[in-house]
Motif scaffolding. Structure first.
Motif, PDB file in Angstrom:
ATOM      1  N   GLY A  10      10.839  52.142  44.787  1.00 41.12           N
ATOM      2  CA  GLY A  10      12.186  52.696  44.856  1.00 41.12           C
ATOM      3  C   GLY A  10      12.585  53.030  46.270  1.00 41.12           C
ATOM      4  O   GLY A  10      11.941  52.601  47.235  1.00 41.12           O
ATOM      5  N   LEU A  11      13.656  53.800  46.376  1.00 42.37           N
ATOM      6  CA  LEU A  11      14.192  54.232  47.660  1.00 42.37           C
ATOM      7  C   LEU A  11      13.793  55.680  47.909  1.00 42.37           C
ATOM      8  O   LEU A  11      13.961  56.531  47.021  1.00 42.37           O
ATOM      9  CB  LEU A  11      15.722  54.109  47.658  1.00 42.37           C
ATOM     10  N   VAL A  12      13.279  55.948  49.093  1.00 42.72           N
ATOM     11  CA  VAL A  12      12.850  57.299  49.433  1.00 42.72           C
ATOM     12  C   VAL A  12      13.183  57.569  50.894  1.00 42.72           C
ATOM     13  O   VAL A  12      13.210  56.636  51.717  1.00 42.72           O
ATOM     14  CB  VAL A  12      11.332  57.466  49.159  1.00 42.72           C
ATOM     15  N   GLN A  13      13.431  58.818  51.215  1.00 42.89           N
ATOM     16  CA  GLN A  13      13.723  59.190  52.602  1.00 42.89           C
ATOM     17  C   GLN A  13      12.433  59.271  53.413  1.00 42.89           C
ATOM     18  O   GLN A  13      11.352  59.505  52.855  1.00 42.89           O
ATOM     19  CB  GLN A  13      14.439  60.535  52.639  1.00 42.89           C
ATOM     20  N   PRO A  14      12.536  59.088  54.720  1.00 43.06           N
ATOM     21  CA  PRO A  14      11.345  59.264  55.565  1.00 43.06           C
ATOM     22  C   PRO A  14      10.705  60.619  55.343  1.00 43.06           C
ATOM     23  O   PRO A  14      11.402  61.638  55.217  1.00 43.06           O
ATOM     24  CB  PRO A  14      11.915  59.135  56.990  1.00 43.06           C
ATOM     25  N   GLY A  15       9.366  60.611  55.264  1.00 40.59           N
ATOM     26  CA  GLY A  15       8.642  61.836  54.971  1.00 40.59           C
ATOM     27  C   GLY A  15       8.409  62.065  53.501  1.00 40.59           C
ATOM     28  O   GLY A  15       7.636  62.966  53.129  1.00 40.59           O
ATOM     29  N   GLY A  16       9.042  61.280  52.656  1.00 42.76           N
ATOM     30  CA  GLY A  16       8.919  61.445  51.217  1.00 42.76           C
ATOM     31  C   GLY A  16       7.680  60.772  50.654  1.00 42.76           C
ATOM     32  O   GLY A  16       6.846  60.225  51.388  1.00 42.76           O
ATOM     33  N   SER A  17       7.571  60.819  49.322  1.00 42.49           N
ATOM     34  CA  SER A  17       6.401  60.282  48.627  1.00 42.49           C
ATOM     35  C   SER A  17       6.815  59.395  47.465  1.00 42.49           C
ATOM     36  O   SER A  17       7.901  59.572  46.882  1.00 42.49           O
ATOM     37  CB  SER A  17       5.546  61.436  48.076  1.00 42.49           C
ATOM     38  N   GLN A 116       9.587  46.797  45.026  1.00 34.23           N
ATOM     39  CA  GLN A 116      10.204  47.097  46.323  1.00 34.23           C
ATOM     40  C   GLN A 116      10.063  48.578  46.649  1.00 34.23           C
ATOM     41  O   GLN A 116      10.375  49.445  45.835  1.00 34.23           O
ATOM     42  CB  GLN A 116      11.684  46.718  46.298  1.00 34.23           C
ATOM     43  N   VAL A 117       9.623  48.845  47.863  1.00 34.72           N
ATOM     44  CA  VAL A 117       9.605  50.201  48.413  1.00 34.72           C
ATOM     45  C   VAL A 117      10.479  50.198  49.655  1.00 34.72           C
ATOM     46  O   VAL A 117      10.246  49.413  50.581  1.00 34.72           O
ATOM     47  CB  VAL A 117       8.173  50.652  48.761  1.00 34.72           C
ATOM     48  N   THR A 118      11.488  51.060  49.658  1.00 38.24           N
ATOM     49  CA  THR A 118      12.398  51.158  50.792  1.00 38.24           C
ATOM     50  C   THR A 118      12.398  52.593  51.290  1.00 38.24           C
ATOM     51  O   THR A 118      12.654  53.522  50.522  1.00 38.24           O
ATOM     52  CB  THR A 118      13.823  50.746  50.399  1.00 38.24           C
ATOM     53  N   VAL A 119      12.095  52.755  52.568  1.00 39.49           N
ATOM     54  CA  VAL A 119      12.077  54.080  53.189  1.00 39.49           C
ATOM     55  C   VAL A 119      13.221  54.135  54.188  1.00 39.49           C
ATOM     56  O   VAL A 119      13.200  53.462  55.220  1.00 39.49           O
ATOM     57  CB  VAL A 119      10.740  54.353  53.891  1.00 39.49           C
ATOM     58  N   SER A 120      14.221  54.921  53.852  1.00 39.51           N
ATOM     59  CA  SER A 120      15.427  54.963  54.677  1.00 39.51           C
ATOM     60  C   SER A 120      16.180  56.259  54.424  1.00 39.51           C
ATOM     61  O   SER A 120      16.174  56.783  53.312  1.00 39.51           O
ATOM     62  CB  SER A 120      16.329  53.766  54.364  1.00 39.51           C
ATOM     63  N   SER A 121      16.846  56.734  55.482  1.00 40.42           N
ATOM     64  CA  SER A 121      17.680  57.916  55.336  1.00 40.42           C
ATOM     65  C   SER A 121      19.116  57.515  55.035  1.00 40.42           C
ATOM     66  O   SER A 121      19.987  58.385  54.851  1.00 40.42           O
ATOM     67  CB  SER A 121      17.601  58.770  56.595  1.00 40.42           C
TER      68      SER A 121
END
Length: 121
Positions: A10-17, A116-121
């Motif tokens: 999924g979509l997660v913010q930087p620093g997330g898990s 899909q793993v998306t790391v974005s603010s």
């Protein structure tokens, strides 16, 4: 035939898990190593972490201290706990299992469809 089904991307913010799961099913006699690989756009697929049937783990240097791989042999399932995620962790994550469908047969690598793993603010 062996099928691997991944979930948890999924979509997660930087620093997330995030926690990924991969369950193997089908005509499995024995699974040796299970692991996670990832492929970012325009890059080659790379190893993230592996977990052998003997209980040994191996991690890419880029994820050491942030990711943890675990395995439930009774469920033929492998997990990847990803903490302190960074934008550079963005990729399609693939599960791989090396195993056999019959005794004394040659081990084969089975792959999941990817998540899909998306790391974005």
């Amino acid at each position: 035939q062996v099928q691997l089904v991944e979930s948890g991307g999924g979509l997660v913010q930087p620093g997330g898990s995030l926690r990924l799961s991969c369950a193997a099913s089908g005509s499995i006699f024995n699974i040796y190593t299970m692991g996670w690989y990832r492929q970012a756009p325009d890059k080659q697929r790379e190893l993230v972490a592996t977990f052998t049937s003997a209980g040994s783990t191996n991690y890419a240097d880029s994820v050491k201290g942030r990711f943890t791989i675990s395995r439930d042999n009774a469920k033929n399932t492998v997990y990847l706990q990803m903490n302190s995620l960074k934008p550079e962790d963005t990729a399609v994550y693939y599960c791989k299992a090396r195993g056999v469908e019959k005794p004394l047969s040659t081990p084969y690598d089975y792959w999941g469809q990817g998540t899909q793993v998306t790391v974005s603010s």
